[in-house]
Design a protein around this motif. Structure first.
Motif, short mmCIF file in Angstrom:
data_model
loop_
_atom_site.label_atom_id
_atom_site.label_comp_id
_atom_site.label_asym_id
_atom_site.label_seq_id
_atom_site.Cartn_x
_atom_site.Cartn_y
_atom_site.Cartn_z
N SER A 244 0.86 -1.20 -0.04
CA SER A 244 -0.09 -0.11 0.07
C SER A 244 0.94 1.32 0.19
O SER A 244 0.55 2.16 -0.54
N ASN A 247 2.44 2.04 -3.48
CA ASN A 247 1.14 2.34 -4.57
C ASN A 247 1.03 3.70 -4.17
O ASN A 247 0.89 4.52 -5.03
N SER A 248 0.89 4.16 -2.76
CA SER A 248 0.72 5.40 -2.27
C SER A 248 1.69 6.56 -2.87
O SER A 248 1.86 7.82 -3.35
N LEU A 249 2.96 6.18 -2.91
CA LEU A 249 4.07 6.76 -3.47
C LEU A 249 4.61 6.73 -4.79
O LEU A 249 5.38 7.13 -5.32
N SER A 250 3.64 5.73 -5.51
CA SER A 250 3.69 5.43 -6.89
C SER A 250 5.34 4.89 -7.38
O SER A 250 5.98 5.30 -8.17
N LEU A 251 5.67 4.16 -6.26
CA LEU A 251 6.86 3.33 -6.46
C LEU A 251 6.77 2.03 -6.85
O LEU A 251 5.57 1.47 -6.80
N ASN A 252 7.79 1.37 -7.49
CA ASN A 252 7.50 -0.03 -7.66
C ASN A 252 8.91 -0.72 -7.35
O ASN A 252 9.97 0.06 -7.46
N THR A 255 12.03 -0.15 -9.75
CA THR A 255 12.72 1.13 -9.63
C THR A 255 13.81 1.05 -8.28
O THR A 255 14.57 1.82 -8.07
N GLU A 271 12.17 7.89 0.69
CA GLU A 271 11.38 8.38 -0.38
C GLU A 271 10.41 9.32 0.41
O GLU A 271 10.17 10.56 -0.19
N ARG A 275 9.84 13.36 0.53
CA ARG A 275 8.66 14.01 -0.38
C ARG A 275 7.87 14.95 0.80
O ARG A 275 7.00 15.49 0.40
#
Length: 326
Positions: A244, A247-252, A255, A271, A275
């Motif tokens: 989750s 997903n909330s940080l738009s990470l995968n 990367t 990260e 932010r």
């Protein structure tokens, strides 16, 4: 089974140590590095005994830092250490001054700053006094070239009485000059980006950042950064939290360069901290008579490139508090 699960599975529920007895309901607490027990040494000497989980203790480094801490002549504000060794199962332990009390149900509980913050019974004057005293203890340590590396409310014990005094404990990650920070990762919500990355450099500044988070939390009841992540960590299992948060940080994971496991959490935290770079000082602190002192706390949380920069060590923090007081 992961290495962490294997370590947990092999960790014995009750330690067996020569000359120590552990009564029923003697467990005081548990963390990622080990468990703390109420033990009785040679029949009549109560002590707190921390037993480290398998693979969680760097023996050579801890032996050196244990001796350094023992040589500090029992300064006020640092828990008294009595002895160290291994359990019958080969797990390292350290015995220290007991700062706990027996509850009504027969269990023993440590008196930690985290518990008092949760109880909400500390007034503003007492909270600030504790902030100043914790800073003084850490400044003393830094002058001796000893760094805690895991400063947080759960690692601050409180003395009994109407005016509780802070006592730092749990030096399992503490390190001194000349050591590399290969496993001093701290506690994720309190660690600086540099510590989470295990960067070489000024290890003293790690304690400065963690002190800043601890002080902010003590004074406001919230984290300066990562509040939502803290809530998610409390309410979700590890796998759900990781996914989750990614997903909330738009990470995968591709990367990030690591698999979806515990090693990913520090990278997520770095990260997320970056932010939430800008700090928002609560209105109550802006209007408080301690507003200048709170600015000192905020400076402890400066990130790379910020002006003014983070203090380099806790002696500088103490000097800044003293300058405001004058």
């Amino acid at each position: 089974m992961s290495s962490t699960e294997e370590a947990s599975a092999s960790f014995q529920p009750v330690p067996e140590i020569p000359d120590y007895e552990f009564p029923a309901n003697a467990k005081l607490g548990e963390g990622s590095f080990g468990e703390v027990w109420y033990g009785i040494y040679k029949g009549d000497q109560p002590r707190a005994v921390k037993v480290f989980k398998p693979g969680m203790m760097r023996d050579e480094l801890w032996r050196s830092e244990y001796e350094k801490l023992k040589a500090l002549d029992e300064p006020p504000g640092i828990v008294t250490l009595y002895d160290r060794g291994e359990t019958r199962d080969g797990l390292p332990y350290v015995a220290m001054r007991l700062m706990a009390e027996e509850s009504g149900d027969g269990h023993w509980r440590g008196r930690t700053l985290m518990e008092r913050i949760g109880a909400g019974d500390l007034d503003a004057e007492t909270r600030w006094r504790l902030v100043f005293e914790i800073a003084e203890v850490l400044a003393f340590m830094h002058r001796q070239n000893v760094y805690h590396c895991d400063v947080k409310p759960a690692n601050v014990l409180l003395s009994a009485g109407e005016e509780p005094r802070p006592v730092l404990c749990d030096f399992g990650q503490s390190i001194g000059d000349g050591y590399t920070p290969e496993s001093a990762t701290g506690t994720f919500l309190y660690a600086s980006p540099e510590q989470l990355r295990r960067e070489e450099g000024s290890i003293a500044s790690w304690d400065v950042y963690s002190f800043g988070v601890t002080a902010w939390y003590l004074l406001t009841g919230d984290y300066p950064r990562l509040s939502q992540i803290a809530e998610d960590m409390k309410n979700q299992d590890a796998a759900t939290f990781l996914q989750s948060t990614l997903n909330s940080l738009s990470l995968n994971t591709a990367t990030m360069g690591v698999s979806l496991d515990r090693e990913l959490i520090p990278k997520i935290m770095v990260e997320a901290i970056e932010r939430e770079h800008e700090l928002t000082i609560p209105p109550a602190q802006k209007e408080s008579k301690f507003r200048e002192e709170f600015e000192v706390v905020a400076r402890c949380l400066s990130l790379k490139g910020d002006q003014p920069p983070r203090f380099e060590n806790m002696s500088e923090v103490k000097d800044a508090f003293d300058a405001v007081a004058r």
